[in-house]
Design a protein around this motif. Structure first.
Motif, PDB file in Angstrom:
ATOM      1  N   ALA A 188       1.421  -1.335  -0.117  1.00  0.00           N
ATOM      2  CA  ALA A 188       0.386  -0.066  -0.238  1.00  0.00           C
ATOM      3  C   ALA A 188       0.699   1.187  -0.187  1.00  0.00           C
ATOM      4  O   ALA A 188       0.491   2.545  -0.287  1.00  0.00           O
ATOM      5  CB  ALA A 188      -0.499   0.061   1.205  1.00  0.00           C
ATOM      6  N   TYR A 189       2.135   1.358   0.818  1.00  0.00           N
ATOM      7  CA  TYR A 189       2.308   2.478   0.808  1.00  0.00           C
ATOM      8  C   TYR A 189       3.569   2.492  -0.189  1.00  0.00           C
ATOM      9  O   TYR A 189       3.993   3.882  -0.952  1.00  0.00           O
ATOM     10  CB  TYR A 189       3.927   2.430   2.137  1.00  0.00           C
ATOM     11  N   PHE A 190       3.796   2.072  -1.124  1.00  0.00           N
ATOM     12  CA  PHE A 190       4.517   1.573  -2.228  1.00  0.00           C
ATOM     13  C   PHE A 190       3.751   1.799  -2.893  1.00  0.00           C
ATOM     14  O   PHE A 190       4.003   3.417  -4.446  1.00  0.00           O
ATOM     15  CB  PHE A 190       4.867  -0.214  -2.554  1.00  0.00           C
ATOM     16  N   PHE A 191       2.284   1.565  -3.392  1.00  0.00           N
ATOM     17  CA  PHE A 191       1.527   2.426  -4.489  1.00  0.00           C
ATOM     18  C   PHE A 191       1.505   4.166  -3.994  1.00  0.00           C
ATOM     19  O   PHE A 191       1.028   4.911  -5.091  1.00  0.00           O
ATOM     20  CB  PHE A 191      -0.154   1.588  -4.369  1.00  0.00           C
ATOM     21  N   LYS A 245      22.088   2.995 -10.768  1.00  0.00           N
ATOM     22  CA  LYS A 245      21.927   2.342  -9.932  1.00  0.00           C
ATOM     23  C   LYS A 245      20.694   1.420  -9.033  1.00  0.00           C
ATOM     24  O   LYS A 245      19.413   1.438  -9.670  1.00  0.00           O
ATOM     25  CB  LYS A 245      21.414   4.341  -8.990  1.00  0.00           C
ATOM     26  N   PHE A 246      21.215   0.755  -7.613  1.00  0.00           N
ATOM     27  CA  PHE A 246      20.270   0.304  -7.372  1.00  0.00           C
ATOM     28  C   PHE A 246      19.348   1.279  -6.338  1.00  0.00           C
ATOM     29  O   PHE A 246      19.381   1.362  -5.159  1.00  0.00           O
ATOM     30  CB  PHE A 246      20.679  -0.482  -6.254  1.00  0.00           C
ATOM     31  N   THR A 247      18.017   2.502  -6.903  1.00  0.00           N
ATOM     32  CA  THR A 247      17.601   2.928  -6.095  1.00  0.00           C
ATOM     33  C   THR A 247      16.623   2.195  -5.176  1.00  0.00           C
ATOM     34  O   THR A 247      16.507   1.589  -4.554  1.00  0.00           O
ATOM     35  CB  THR A 247      16.948   3.550  -6.756  1.00  0.00           C
ATOM     36  N   LEU A 248      15.585   3.367  -4.516  1.00  0.00           N
ATOM     37  CA  LEU A 248      14.762   3.247  -3.386  1.00  0.00           C
ATOM     38  C   LEU A 248      13.939   2.358  -3.796  1.00  0.00           C
ATOM     39  O   LEU A 248      13.242   1.018  -3.563  1.00  0.00           O
ATOM     40  CB  LEU A 248      14.297   3.998  -2.682  1.00  0.00           C
ATOM     41  N   LEU A 249      13.260   2.914  -5.682  1.00  0.00           N
ATOM     42  CA  LEU A 249      12.332   2.060  -5.690  1.00  0.00           C
ATOM     43  C   LEU A 249      12.217   0.689  -6.038  1.00  0.00           C
ATOM     44  O   LEU A 249      11.544  -0.428  -6.031  1.00  0.00           O
ATOM     45  CB  LEU A 249      11.864   3.329  -7.173  1.00  0.00           C
ATOM     46  N   VAL A 250      13.862   0.706  -7.417  1.00  0.00           N
ATOM     47  CA  VAL A 250      14.140  -0.735  -7.301  1.00  0.00           C
ATOM     48  C   VAL A 250      13.750  -1.648  -6.285  1.00  0.00           C
ATOM     49  O   VAL A 250      13.504  -3.045  -6.023  1.00  0.00           O
ATOM     50  CB  VAL A 250      15.309  -0.959  -7.899  1.00  0.00           C
ATOM     51  N   ARG A 251      14.663  -1.228  -4.995  1.00  0.00           N
ATOM     52  CA  ARG A 251      14.622  -2.203  -3.453  1.00  0.00           C
ATOM     53  C   ARG A 251      12.920  -2.859  -3.828  1.00  0.00           C
ATOM     54  O   ARG A 251      12.755  -3.431  -3.129  1.00  0.00           O
ATOM     55  CB  ARG A 251      15.486  -1.407  -2.393  1.00  0.00           C
ATOM     56  N   CYS A 252      12.600  -1.474  -4.269  1.00  0.00           N
ATOM     57  CA  CYS A 252      10.975  -1.983  -3.528  1.00  0.00           C
ATOM     58  C   CYS A 252      10.166  -2.744  -3.775  1.00  0.00           C
ATOM     59  O   CYS A 252       9.909  -4.006  -3.622  1.00  0.00           O
ATOM     60  CB  CYS A 252       9.936  -0.633  -2.882  1.00  0.00           C
ATOM     61  N   TYR A 253      10.446  -3.247  -5.361  1.00  0.00           N
ATOM     62  CA  TYR A 253      10.641  -3.657  -5.963  1.00  0.00           C
ATOM     63  C   TYR A 253      10.457  -4.856  -6.047  1.00  0.00           C
ATOM     64  O   TYR A 253      10.150  -6.147  -5.756  1.00  0.00           O
ATOM     65  CB  TYR A 253      10.326  -3.687  -7.431  1.00  0.00           C
ATOM     66  N   ALA A 254      12.290  -4.881  -5.414  1.00  0.00           N
ATOM     67  CA  ALA A 254      12.808  -6.281  -5.038  1.00  0.00           C
ATOM     68  C   ALA A 254      12.253  -6.628  -3.894  1.00  0.00           C
ATOM     69  O   ALA A 254      11.431  -8.468  -3.977  1.00  0.00           O
ATOM     70  CB  ALA A 254      14.346  -6.117  -5.215  1.00  0.00           C
TER      71      ALA A 254
END
Length: 513
Positions: A86-89, A306-315
């Motif tokens: 939910a917080y991701f979206f 970069k391995f950003t916060l956005l990519v980390r959230c997906y992972a």
């Protein structure tokens, strides 16, 4: 406590969500939520409905109540994952990471107690006869769509997994789930509009990226991903997910070497296609010829800036989702991919370790990450005038030093300054020749004459290599890499009996005759 009427209402609400009748689902669920505010079953379905509507902002507050009241580790993991999602979206990525981390902690605690979520069996039946990818229908649709866009002067072309299948298998991948195309950002909106005018419907995404859209084919139900690409400079093109009003950590930037397109005939009409598709695929996948069933393009791509916060959230989201569903191999693969990108991620390291323990304890086959070897990137500078077998031998030897070879083809002016004469071929002609060599992964046209450690680290180069025709040239080339540590420098043998000068002599001799 729910009676039969309430349970029927809950089932009807679930069916309404599946059918896309969100207004009816909302009517039923809002009533049930008032009656049973702390029911886990009601809350789970209500949150699912809310995240598909304009009520998504209410999910965290409600889900937090359910999360705090349950004492079961598996349930806590589920609700922590839902809160993270939910917080991701809602693009509160810090809170998202926090809750995904809590979910992993709960799952590790479950593993410590000798338990793991049971593996869920898929309800989908695999019918190869009806698979639009194995039947060839998806490929026909790809070509007809690209041909339609080409007729409108829109240079859309196969991309990502679609391009991988066409180049590696000679057809689309049998197990693929969508079609991928790319187009330059200046034509992105026109491309999307034309798709919507010709049988493709836009699928709203949970996160509204500027350069990425999803469509579904009205007739077949096939999904199409449209990726927008931008020219960053003369030698780099960028893609990924762009959120213009957010900081760098909220972006996913992937970098490709500059490439050109060419027209290609298909039974459905002329389409656009990369002139050197292997450059795109190597940037994406590295060793793209070796299949990797655990690959996830969003996370695994080797060309992430970069391995950003956005990519980390997906992972994190995908790791926990797979773990909760009992798919431990896939969960392990996400933990492993995170560690490849960030070896200091202790949560991913612990998750991978516990997943391996659980699989060993339950007798499951341990997963293997294909081609799990560190990238070793090689860099060299060369003139490459009148490209000949000596150049090919050098490039083959240079590529064998590592897993990736970048060549800087030096400018005409630099050749003039160094040799007192211009090369026979222009820099553009020499770049074209070197780019066509199968041992070269990337060509650039600018780099410092004297290589520094900072330059090598900035571009991820591990080895600087060269070859010398004579001792004078050898001294000069060692001067150009004198600032590098000895372990970064590798001299290669020069091919005797062939050189640009010798070829020029032959030409002059033949011209005289």
């Amino acid at each position: 406590m729910m009676n039969e009427h309430d349970r029927n209402a809950l089932q009807l609400a679930k069916q309404a969500i599946v059918e896309g009748n969100l207004s009816e689902a909302g009517r039923l669920l809002n009533t049930l939520k008032k009656q049973f505010p702390l029911s886990s079953d009601v809350a789970r379905l209500w949150c699912s409905w809310a995240m598909r509507t304009n009520r998504a902002v209410e999910v965290p507050h409600y889900a937090e109540k359910i999360y705090l009241q349950t004492g079961d580790e598996a349930q806590k993991a589920h609700w922590a994952h839902l809160l993270g999602t939910a917080y991701f979206f809602l693009l509160d990525l810090e809170s998202s990471i926090d809750y995904f981390g809590r979910a992993m902690d709960h799952l590790i605690a479950l593993g410590r107690a000798g338990k793991a979520p049971a593996e869920r069996k898929s309800n989908r039946k695999q019918d190869s006869g009806n698979n639009v990818f194995t039947s060839g229908y998806a490929e026909q649709l790809l070509w007809s769509t690209c041909a339609l866009l080409a007729e409108q002067n829109l240079q859309a072309f196969p991309f990502a997994g679609t391009l991988l299948g066409l180049e590696r298998e000679g057809k689309l991948l049998d197990f693929d789930k969508d079609i991928d195309i790319a187009i330059k950002m200046e034509s992105f909106e026109s491309c999307c509009l034309k798709l919507q005018e010709n049988g493709w419907s836009y699928i709203p995404m949970r996160i509204d990226y500027r350069n990425y859209r999803d469509y579904v084919h009205d007739e077949s139900g096939l999904t199409l991903d449209v990726c927008g690409l931008e020219q960053r400079n003369t030698h780099q093109i960028t893609g990924g997910f762009s959120l213009p009003d957010y900081p760098d950590d909220y972006q996913r930037v992937s970098i490709f070497p500059s490439f050109e397109l060419k027209q290609r005939a298909t039974p459905q009409g002329d389409i656009w296609y990369p002139r050197q598709p292997d450059q795109i695929l190597t940037a994406f996948y590295g060793d793209w010829r070796t299949p990797n069933p655990l690959w996830d393009t969003v996370i695994s791509a080797l060309n992430l800036e970069k391995f950003t916060l956005l990519v980390r959230c997906y992972a994190y989201h995908r790791l926990v989702k797979r773990w909760l569903s009992g798919d431990l191999v896939r969960a392990w693969s996400y933990a492993h991919q995170i560690v490849l990108k960030d070896p200091d991620d202790t949560l991913a390291l612990r998750s991978r370790q516990w997943l391996e323990r659980i699989m060993a304890r339950t007798g499951r086959e341990m997963p293997v990450w294909p081609q799990n070897r560190p990238q070793r990137r090689v860099f060299t500078r060369m003139v490459a005038d009148l490209f000949h077998p000596g150049h090919v031998n050098f490039l083959q030897a240079a590529r064998s030093l590592g897993t990736h070879l970048t060549v800087c083809v030096v400018s005409d002016q630099r050749v003039l300054e160094n040799k007192g004469k211009l090369p026979v071929m222009t820099q553009a002609e020499r770049v074209a020749a070197v780019s066509a060599c199968k041992y070269v992964d990337r060509v650039i046209t600018e780099s410092p004459v004297n290589a520094t450690v900072e330059f090598m680290r900035q571009h991820g180069f591990d080895i600087y290599t060269f070859a010398s025709a004579n001792e004078k040239e050898r001294v000069g080339k060692y001067q150009q890499c004198a600032l590098l540590p000895e372990e970064m420098v590798q001299e290669l043998d020069y091919t005797p009996g062939i050189s640009t000068t010798e070829i020029v002599r032959r030409i002059l001799k033949n011209a005289g005759q």
